[in-house]
Design an enzyme around this catalytic site. Sequence first.
Site, PDB file in Angstrom:
ATOM      1  CE  LYS A 108      -4.195  -1.731   2.135  1.00  0.00           C
ATOM      2  NZ  LYS A 108      -3.850  -3.141   1.848  1.00  0.00           N
ATOM      3  CG  ASP A 145      -2.951  -3.855  -1.760  1.00  0.00           C
ATOM      4  OD1 ASP A 145      -2.815  -4.697  -2.656  1.00  0.00           O
ATOM      5  OD2 ASP A 145      -2.891  -4.129  -0.550  1.00  0.00           O
ATOM      6  CD  GLN A 174     -10.363   0.896  -4.871  1.00  0.00           C
ATOM      7  OE1 GLN A 174     -10.254   2.023  -5.394  1.00  0.00           O
ATOM      8  NE2 GLN A 174     -10.183   0.699  -3.583  1.00  0.00           N
ATOM      9  NE  ARG A 195      -4.596  -7.651  -6.227  1.00  0.00           N
ATOM     10  CZ  ARG A 195      -3.933  -7.164  -5.170  1.00  0.00           C
ATOM     11  NH1 ARG A 195      -4.478  -6.245  -4.400  1.00  0.00           N
ATOM     12  NH2 ARG A 195      -2.730  -7.599  -4.899  1.00  0.00           N
ATOM     13  CE  LYS A 198     -18.387  -8.376  -6.999  1.00  0.00           C
ATOM     14  NZ  LYS A 198     -19.529  -9.125  -6.421  1.00  0.00           N
ATOM     15  N   GLY A 199     -13.963  -3.381  -4.742  1.00  0.00           N
ATOM     16  CA  GLY A 199     -13.648  -2.193  -3.939  1.00  0.00           C
ATOM     17  C   GLY A 199     -14.147  -2.376  -2.525  1.00  0.00           C
ATOM     18  CB  ALA A 200     -12.489  -3.276   0.402  1.00  0.00           C
ATOM     19  CG  HIS A 238     -13.917 -14.208  -2.526  1.00  0.00           C
ATOM     20  ND1 HIS A 238     -13.794 -12.898  -2.138  1.00  0.00           N
ATOM     21  CD2 HIS A 238     -12.737 -14.809  -2.242  1.00  0.00           C
ATOM     22  CE1 HIS A 238     -12.594 -12.711  -1.625  1.00  0.00           C
ATOM     23  NE2 HIS A 238     -11.934 -13.844  -1.683  1.00  0.00           N
ATOM     24  NE  ARG A 299      -9.520  -2.601   3.686  1.00  0.00           N
ATOM     25  CZ  ARG A 299      -8.527  -2.085   4.394  1.00  0.00           C
ATOM     26  NH1 ARG A 299      -8.742  -1.021   5.153  1.00  0.00           N
ATOM     27  NH2 ARG A 299      -7.318  -2.598   4.355  1.00  0.00           N
ATOM     28  NE  ARG A 300     -11.624  -8.563   3.035  1.00  0.00           N
ATOM     29  CZ  ARG A 300     -10.848  -7.534   2.655  1.00  0.00           C
ATOM     30  NH1 ARG A 300      -9.636  -7.416   3.124  1.00  0.00           N
ATOM     31  NH2 ARG A 300     -11.282  -6.636   1.804  1.00  0.00           N
TER      32      ARG A 300
HETATM   33  P1  FAD Z   1     -18.832 -10.022  -2.890  1.00  0.00           P
HETATM   34  O1  FAD Z   1     -19.681  -9.038  -3.619  1.00  0.00           O
HETATM   35  O2  FAD Z   1     -18.343  -9.704  -1.519  1.00  0.00           O
HETATM   36  O3  FAD Z   1     -19.564 -11.406  -2.811  1.00  0.00           O
HETATM   37  C1  FAD Z   1     -20.229 -11.936  -3.968  1.00  0.00           C
HETATM   38  C2  FAD Z   1     -20.503 -13.409  -3.797  1.00  0.00           C
HETATM   39  O4  FAD Z   1     -19.264 -14.131  -3.607  1.00  0.00           O
HETATM   40  C3  FAD Z   1     -21.327 -13.752  -2.588  1.00  0.00           C
HETATM   41  O5  FAD Z   1     -22.685 -13.542  -2.829  1.00  0.00           O
HETATM   42  C4  FAD Z   1     -20.955 -15.210  -2.407  1.00  0.00           C
HETATM   43  O6  FAD Z   1     -21.639 -16.020  -3.344  1.00  0.00           O
HETATM   44  C5  FAD Z   1     -19.477 -15.229  -2.741  1.00  0.00           C
HETATM   45  N1  FAD Z   1     -18.688 -15.064  -1.518  1.00  0.00           N
HETATM   46  C6  FAD Z   1     -18.087 -13.947  -1.070  1.00  0.00           C
HETATM   47  N2  FAD Z   1     -17.460 -14.167   0.113  1.00  0.00           N
HETATM   48  C7  FAD Z   1     -17.685 -15.448   0.418  1.00  0.00           C
HETATM   49  C8  FAD Z   1     -17.334 -16.293   1.517  1.00  0.00           C
HETATM   50  N3  FAD Z   1     -16.638 -15.824   2.563  1.00  0.00           N
HETATM   51  N4  FAD Z   1     -17.740 -17.570   1.486  1.00  0.00           N
HETATM   52  C9  FAD Z   1     -18.470 -18.049   0.461  1.00  0.00           C
HETATM   53  N5  FAD Z   1     -18.847 -17.285  -0.584  1.00  0.00           N
HETATM   54  C10 FAD Z   1     -18.481 -16.037  -0.618  1.00  0.00           C
HETATM   55  N6  FAD Z   1     -10.208  -4.044  -2.303  1.00  0.00           N
HETATM   56  C11 FAD Z   1      -9.676  -2.802  -2.400  1.00  0.00           C
HETATM   57  O7  FAD Z   1     -10.388  -1.807  -2.216  1.00  0.00           O
HETATM   58  N7  FAD Z   1      -8.354  -2.629  -2.714  1.00  0.00           N
HETATM   59  C12 FAD Z   1      -7.530  -3.681  -2.972  1.00  0.00           C
HETATM   60  O8  FAD Z   1      -6.339  -3.469  -3.260  1.00  0.00           O
HETATM   61  C13 FAD Z   1      -8.062  -5.000  -2.883  1.00  0.00           C
HETATM   62  N8  FAD Z   1      -7.297  -6.079  -3.124  1.00  0.00           N
HETATM   63  C14 FAD Z   1      -7.893  -7.312  -3.164  1.00  0.00           C
HETATM   64  C15 FAD Z   1      -7.116  -8.422  -3.534  1.00  0.00           C
HETATM   65  C16 FAD Z   1      -7.711  -9.657  -3.681  1.00  0.00           C
HETATM   66  C17 FAD Z   1      -6.878 -10.825  -4.105  1.00  0.00           C
HETATM   67  C18 FAD Z   1      -9.117  -9.814  -3.430  1.00  0.00           C
HETATM   68  C19 FAD Z   1      -9.805 -11.138  -3.610  1.00  0.00           C
HETATM   69  C20 FAD Z   1      -9.854  -8.743  -3.020  1.00  0.00           C
HETATM   70  C21 FAD Z   1      -9.265  -7.485  -2.877  1.00  0.00           C
HETATM   71  N9  FAD Z   1     -10.012  -6.387  -2.453  1.00  0.00           N
HETATM   72  C22 FAD Z   1      -9.435  -5.136  -2.531  1.00  0.00           C
HETATM   73  C23 FAD Z   1     -11.359  -6.563  -1.851  1.00  0.00           C
HETATM   74  C24 FAD Z   1     -12.469  -6.432  -2.884  1.00  0.00           C
HETATM   75  O9  FAD Z   1     -12.558  -5.096  -3.308  1.00  0.00           O
HETATM   76  C25 FAD Z   1     -13.823  -6.862  -2.291  1.00  0.00           C
HETATM   77  O10 FAD Z   1     -14.149  -6.030  -1.227  1.00  0.00           O
HETATM   78  C26 FAD Z   1     -13.887  -8.302  -1.836  1.00  0.00           C
HETATM   79  O11 FAD Z   1     -13.138  -9.159  -2.651  1.00  0.00           O
HETATM   80  C27 FAD Z   1     -15.329  -8.798  -1.835  1.00  0.00           C
HETATM   81  O12 FAD Z   1     -15.872  -8.760  -3.142  1.00  0.00           O
HETATM   82  P2  FAD Z   1     -16.148 -10.084  -4.012  1.00  0.00           P
HETATM   83  O13 FAD Z   1     -15.904  -9.739  -5.444  1.00  0.00           O
HETATM   84  O14 FAD Z   1     -15.311 -11.176  -3.496  1.00  0.00           O
HETATM   85  O15 FAD Z   1     -17.637 -10.431  -3.888  1.00  0.00           O
END
Ligand code: FAD
Length: 318
Positions: A108, A145, A174, A195, A198-200, A238, A299-300
């Site tokens: 970061k 990041d 994001q 990468r 969606k954005g956190a 995910h 954030r998680r």
């Molecule tokens: P979500 O919209 O959270 O979930 C969609 C669907 O995925 C859910 O309905 C479900 O079916 C499935 N799902 C999600 N979580 C689970 C679980 N725990 N168990 C089972 N199913 C699940 N964000 C930033 O702002 N900056 C970054 O630099 C950044 N880096 C990242 C790097 C990586 C490798 C990843 C994976 C994420 C990163 N993120 C970052 C976070 C990202 O922005 C999201 O907030 C986060 O990944 C959740 O979005 P999602 O696309 O996984 O789906």
Amino acid sequence: VPVNPLRPAILAVAGSERVKRTLTTSPATAAMVQRFVPGEARPDLIAAARTLLMSGRAVSVDYLGENTTDRAQADAAVAEYLALINDLAALPTTEVPAGAAPLEVSVKLSALGQALGADGPAIATENLRTVCTKAAEAGVWVTVDAEDHTTTAATLAVTGQVRPDFPWLGTVIQAYLYRSEDDCRDLADAGARVRLCKGAYREPETVAYQRRVDVDRAYLRCLRVLMRGAGRPLVASHDPVVLAAAADLATITGRRPGRLEYQMLYGIRTDEQLHLADRGDFVRVYLPYGHQWYGYLMRRLAERPANLAFFLRALAGR
Ligand code: FAD
């Protein structure tokens, strides 16, 4: 429907020391923290990385830290990254497709000094170059990041400046930001590793989509741009809908595993990570460690009501 009705409230306590203390003093919640963060010290991290690598997954290791407010803290973060790169490079790795690297660190810019006043961007750029130089020697890749929207333009400018010397330098986009489709187009044309997530962060509607459905649609638009472009898309999600769309686009565009990565967070959808790796796709797991795990954990929790329920049960001792 907002992404998660409790998301703003959770992100609002993301800076609370009191909540952090509560989490570490209860064994149940400490175990829950470990589900997402394998440890505070480098040896804990190296053990987790070794296990992931042996299972055929690649890693991107994040030394947790953000919003650094003094130079000494930024220097300490750089020193930790240099030691981390050394330790990672000593790990045994399995074979990977041509053009891919199994080892990566995520950084970061705010941890490297980006917010240190007027000189901040220059300090962070210099520090990023130091990390990239060491990484290049060790055969490790680096991705920067994405943080909150106030840093987006500066972060893209820094990575754009450093990438000519380190072509494997990754940038994060994001999808929830309105600007991101244009940014994807620029980066795809430049042949960058991008990468896409969606954005956190909690962002205002002046800059970002608020509704889940709009964020999801924006993600798919950005994904199409990247998959059809000249660079290397890193699909960080995910979401089964996203994963299926990426697989379809890979078939349509003829992208092989060496030119596409799936990325997921440590502790989330482990079965799916292994399933993708088993079917021959390139999977990288984002692996955070360090004592500054609190903002990351919040954030998680904000992303998913099920994570929050798990957390509340642990807090209640059930
Ligand atoms: P979500 O919209 O959270 O979930 C969609 C669907 O995925 C859910 O309905 C479900 O079916 C499935 N799902 C999600 N979580 C689970 C679980 N725990 N168990 C089972 N199913 C699940 N964000 C930033 O702002 N900056 C970054 O630099 C950044 N880096 C990242 C790097 C990586 C490798 C990843 C994976 C994420 C990163 N993120 C970052 C976070 C990202 O922005 C999201 O907030 C986060 O990944 C959740 O979005 P999602 O696309 O996984 O789906």
